[in-house]
Write a protein that holds these residues in place. Structure first.
Motif, mmCIF file in Angstrom:
data_model
loop_
_atom_site.group_PDB
_atom_site.id
_atom_site.type_symbol
_atom_site.label_atom_id
_atom_site.label_comp_id
_atom_site.label_asym_id
_atom_site.label_seq_id
_atom_site.Cartn_x
_atom_site.Cartn_y
_atom_site.Cartn_z
ATOM 1 N N GLU A 4 0.844 -1.211 0.000
ATOM 2 C CA GLU A 4 0.000 0.000 0.000
ATOM 3 C C GLU A 4 0.883 1.266 0.000
ATOM 4 O OE1 GLU A 4 -2.632 0.968 3.542
ATOM 5 O OE2 GLU A 4 -3.340 -1.033 2.975
ATOM 6 N N LEU A 5 1.941 1.217 0.798
ATOM 7 C CA LEU A 5 2.782 2.413 0.946
ATOM 8 C C LEU A 5 3.687 2.628 -0.263
ATOM 9 C CD1 LEU A 5 3.249 1.881 4.713
ATOM 10 C CD2 LEU A 5 2.278 3.965 3.669
ATOM 11 N N ILE A 6 4.075 1.556 -0.933
ATOM 12 C CA ILE A 6 4.822 1.709 -2.194
ATOM 13 C C ILE A 6 3.923 2.426 -3.211
ATOM 14 C CG2 ILE A 6 5.797 0.415 -4.176
ATOM 15 C CD1 ILE A 6 7.594 0.400 -1.685
ATOM 16 N N ARG A 7 2.634 2.037 -3.208
ATOM 17 C CA ARG A 7 1.686 2.693 -4.133
ATOM 18 C C ARG A 7 1.515 4.172 -3.759
ATOM 19 N NH1 ARG A 7 -1.313 -2.648 -3.403
ATOM 20 N NH2 ARG A 7 -0.515 -3.771 -5.214
ATOM 21 N N ALA A 8 1.457 4.430 -2.461
ATOM 22 C CA ALA A 8 1.310 5.839 -2.024
ATOM 23 C C ALA A 8 2.549 6.644 -2.433
ATOM 24 C CB ALA A 8 1.113 5.889 -0.510
ATOM 25 N N ALA A 9 3.717 6.021 -2.343
ATOM 26 C CA ALA A 9 4.960 6.728 -2.719
ATOM 27 C C ALA A 9 4.958 7.019 -4.221
ATOM 28 C CB ALA A 9 6.177 5.878 -2.343
ATOM 29 N N ARG A 10 4.411 6.089 -5.002
ATOM 30 C CA ARG A 10 4.322 6.323 -6.455
ATOM 31 C C ARG A 10 3.378 7.494 -6.740
ATOM 32 N NH1 ARG A 10 1.288 2.607 -10.982
ATOM 33 N NH2 ARG A 10 1.795 3.924 -12.773
ATOM 34 N N THR A 11 2.220 7.483 -6.072
ATOM 35 C CA THR A 11 1.239 8.554 -6.295
ATOM 36 C C THR A 11 1.848 9.915 -5.936
ATOM 37 O OG1 THR A 11 -0.492 6.986 -5.728
ATOM 38 C CG2 THR A 11 -1.116 9.308 -5.714
ATOM 39 N N LEU A 12 2.617 9.933 -4.848
ATOM 40 C CA LEU A 12 3.239 11.196 -4.431
ATOM 41 C C LEU A 12 4.205 11.702 -5.507
ATOM 42 C CD1 LEU A 12 3.579 13.270 -2.095
ATOM 43 C CD2 LEU A 12 5.534 11.909 -1.346
ATOM 44 N N LEU A 13 4.991 10.794 -6.061
ATOM 45 C CA LEU A 13 5.941 11.202 -7.110
ATOM 46 C C LEU A 13 5.200 11.643 -8.370
ATOM 47 C CD1 LEU A 13 8.869 8.595 -6.963
ATOM 48 C CD2 LEU A 13 8.931 10.996 -6.301
ATOM 49 N N GLN A 14 4.077 10.974 -8.664
ATOM 50 C CA GLN A 14 3.274 11.406 -9.828
ATOM 51 C C GLN A 14 2.803 12.842 -9.615
ATOM 52 O OE1 GLN A 14 0.339 8.252 -9.756
ATOM 53 N NE2 GLN A 14 1.257 7.215 -11.521
ATOM 54 N N GLY A 15 2.360 13.120 -8.378
ATOM 55 C CA GLY A 15 1.893 14.478 -8.043
ATOM 56 C C GLY A 15 3.024 15.493 -8.193
ATOM 57 N N LEU A 16 4.212 15.111 -7.736
ATOM 58 C CA LEU A 16 5.368 16.021 -7.847
ATOM 59 C C LEU A 16 5.662 16.297 -9.327
ATOM 60 C CD1 LEU A 16 7.641 17.482 -6.218
ATOM 61 C CD2 LEU A 16 9.069 15.476 -6.674
ATOM 62 N N GLY A 17 5.563 15.259 -10.134
ATOM 63 C CA GLY A 17 5.770 15.422 -11.577
ATOM 64 C C GLY A 17 4.754 16.389 -12.170
ATOM 65 N N GLU A 18 3.488 16.242 -11.727
ATOM 66 C CA GLU A 18 2.440 17.126 -12.262
ATOM 67 C C GLU A 18 2.662 18.565 -11.809
ATOM 68 O OE1 GLU A 18 -1.281 15.213 -11.174
ATOM 69 O OE2 GLU A 18 -0.643 13.533 -12.452
ATOM 70 N N THR A 19 2.960 18.753 -10.519
ATOM 71 C CA THR A 19 3.151 20.121 -9.991
ATOM 72 C C THR A 19 4.312 20.821 -10.684
ATOM 73 O OG1 THR A 19 2.765 19.069 -7.865
ATOM 74 C CG2 THR A 19 3.300 21.402 -7.779
ATOM 75 N N THR A 20 5.376 20.073 -10.939
ATOM 76 C CA THR A 20 6.594 20.722 -11.435
ATOM 77 C C THR A 20 6.706 20.682 -12.952
ATOM 78 O OG1 THR A 20 7.781 18.631 -11.224
ATOM 79 C CG2 THR A 20 7.925 20.144 -9.357
ATOM 80 N N GLY A 21 5.887 19.836 -13.594
ATOM 81 C CA GLY A 21 6.017 19.689 -15.050
ATOM 82 C C GLY A 21 7.253 18.890 -15.431
ATOM 83 N N ILE A 22 7.891 18.231 -14.464
ATOM 84 C CA ILE A 22 9.066 17.394 -14.763
ATOM 85 C C ILE A 22 8.577 15.961 -14.951
ATOM 86 C CG2 ILE A 22 11.263 16.495 -13.838
ATOM 87 C CD1 ILE A 22 11.536 19.427 -14.174
ATOM 88 N N GLN A 23 9.032 15.318 -16.028
ATOM 89 C CA GLN A 23 8.555 13.962 -16.290
ATOM 90 C C GLN A 23 9.331 12.956 -15.435
ATOM 91 O OE1 GLN A 23 8.794 12.191 -20.153
ATOM 92 N NE2 GLN A 23 6.648 11.629 -20.132
ATOM 93 N N ILE A 24 8.769 12.666 -14.269
ATOM 94 C CA ILE A 24 9.404 11.687 -13.375
ATOM 95 C C ILE A 24 8.985 10.287 -13.819
ATOM 96 C CG2 ILE A 24 9.479 10.840 -10.989
ATOM 97 C CD1 ILE A 24 9.148 13.809 -10.107
#
Ligand SMILES: Nc1ncnc2c1ncn2[C@@H]1O[C@H](COP(=O)(O)OP(=O)(O)OP(=O)(O)O)[C@@H](O)[C@H]1O
Ligand SMILES: C[C@@](O)(CCOP(=O)(O)O)CC(=O)O
Length: 399
Positions: free
Chosen positions: A273-293
């Motif tokens: 569950e927490l690995i999935r949450a960590a992925r979602t967080l990085l997706q959000g960071l990618g969206e906020t910053t416009g950097i393709q993580i």
């Protein structure tokens, strides 16, 4: 004299760990970089395929400082310069030596996997010099020298890769204040003093137990990514003191803390569950910053693993390199590998590099207590079964 240092993969806490004191989870993997050191007479040379056909050549100035012939400053030379400075401070006689470097952390054409070759080369170089002069540095002291060396080349780097490569196994890691340490090193203090300075206050490493019922699978996208460029891009778009950055750090901290607890409790479903949450967080960071993580390939890598019941995310800065998967007993690993192959993703057959048994360190515990132990990654490491490349030979379809 031969030393080996393993590569690493980030499990959680990427980008946040760049801030001193913010936690991450990292694992050392059983692909290694090897440094062979031989004494030499009036100059030192570094042989590595990284440098093309000719070695990097270094000599000493009258004041004992290391001088590089013709080449830009790099990780190996930074490690030699910092460790030699400490050697001088401790009163050991200077000697010349050659280094021969061989790495399993790139593919056969030299493309990096993102397994932390820069960290491994620094860690193995310092271990080799430690053995050569019999400096008796502890794993923590070698980590600190590795971090000071790396900070001179890549000051943004958190050093999590160095911690995984030094201590092995699964670790929780928080970084020290590299700006303060560099200032100490450049302006005021000796290396010896810098090893004990306040800049280390936020640094910690804690050994985590290996998950008993989860298997680590690794996929490689085939495209190398520049961690330095990605981190710089993210920092530019979310300034360190902005509310969004604070919120990101708080969320990352919450996920990593919970992940550490789940791992310590061997709670597999919570870990996934927490690995999935960590992925979602990085997706959000990618969206906020416009950097393709999470690139298209990393997305495919993760979605395929998810579709077979595993949890997955990009490892490290993303933008290419590797993705990690944690798979439970009910996951059909072979189905993941078949689908990865169809999507152009190579499986890396990696296992975990064992811990050196010294990975419970916060600053107050460092220096002295482990003196004389060259650790699992000193010359003894060549005896370790885990660094034997046979251990990772595996089924087809792998890079
Ligand atoms: N075999 C080697 N010999 C000498 N230097 C090396 C070797 N392998 C890596 N390096 C140094 O590390 C640098 C690569 O660092 P980089 O951060 O780009 O890759 P990485 O550490 O493998 O990947 P990542 O940071 O994504 O984990 C090289 O440019 C070189 O300076
Ligand atoms: C984004 C970051 O947190 C992780 C980078 O990992 P990698 O080198 O891309 O595997 C940067 C760092 O910790 O130095």
């Amino acid at each position: 004299m031969e030393t080996k240092a393993p590569g690493k993969l980030y499990i959680a806490g990427e980008y946040a760990v760049v801030e001193p004191g913010e936690p991450s989870v990292i694992v050392a993997v059983d692909r290694v970089l090897t440094v062979k050191l031989t004494p030499s007479d009036d100059l030192g040379r570094v042989f590595s395929s990284e440098y093309g056909l000719r070695p990097v050549v270094w000599t000493r100035d009258d004041d004992d400082s290391i001088q590089l012939e013709h080449r830009p400053f790099d990780y190996v030379m930074a490690a030699i310069a910092v460790t030699e400075r400490l050697r001088g401070e401790r009163g050991y006689e200077p000697r010349y030596f050659d280094l021969h470097i061989e790495s399993e952390l790139d593919d056969s054409s030299g493309r990096k996997f993102g397994l932390g070759s820069s960290a491994a080369v620094v860690v193995a170089t310092i271990a080799a010099i430690n053995d050569f002069y019999a400096l008796g540095l502890t794993p923590t002291e070698r980590f600190k020298l590795a971090l000071l060396s790396t900070a001179r080349v890549a000051p943004r780097s958190s050093g999590g890769d160095l911690a995984a490569s030094t201590f092995g196994g699964w670790i929780r890691y928080t970084s020290p204040d590299r700006d303060a340490l560099l200032e100490d090193l450049e302006c005021n203090e000796t290396v010896s003093e810098t090893l004990g300075s306040a800049g280390w206050d936020d640094f910690s490493v804690t050994q985590l137990p290996e998950p008993e019922t989860l298997e680590l699978l690794v996929g490689w996208t085939g495209s190398p990514a520049s961690t330095e460029r990605l981190v710089k891009g993210v920092e530019k778009r979310t300034p360190v003191d902005s509310t969004s950055h604070e919120a990101f750090l708080a969320e990352s901290r919450g996920i990593v803390d919970a992940l550490v607890s789940a791992m310590q409790a061997q709670d597999a479903s919570r870990t996934l569950e927490l690995i999935r949450a960590a992925r979602t967080l990085l997706q959000g960071l990618g969206e906020t910053t416009g950097i393709q993580i999470e690139t298209e390939k990393l997305h495919a890598l993760c979605e395929i693993a998810e579709s077979h019941g595993a949890a997955a995310k990009p490892s490290g800065a993303g933008g290419g390199d590797c993705g990690i998967v944690l798979a439970g007993p009910e996951t059909d690993n072979d189905a993941i590998f078949v689908d990865w192959q169809a999507a152009g993703i190579s499986r890396l057959g990696l296992g975990v590099y064992p811990s050196c048994g010294e990975a419970d360190v916060c600053d107050s515990e460092t220096d002295g207590s482990e003196a004389g132990d060259s650790g699992a990654f000193g010359s003894d490491a060549s005896d370790s079964g885990a660094s034997d490349s046979d251990a990772r030979e595996s089924e087809g379809g792998e890079a």
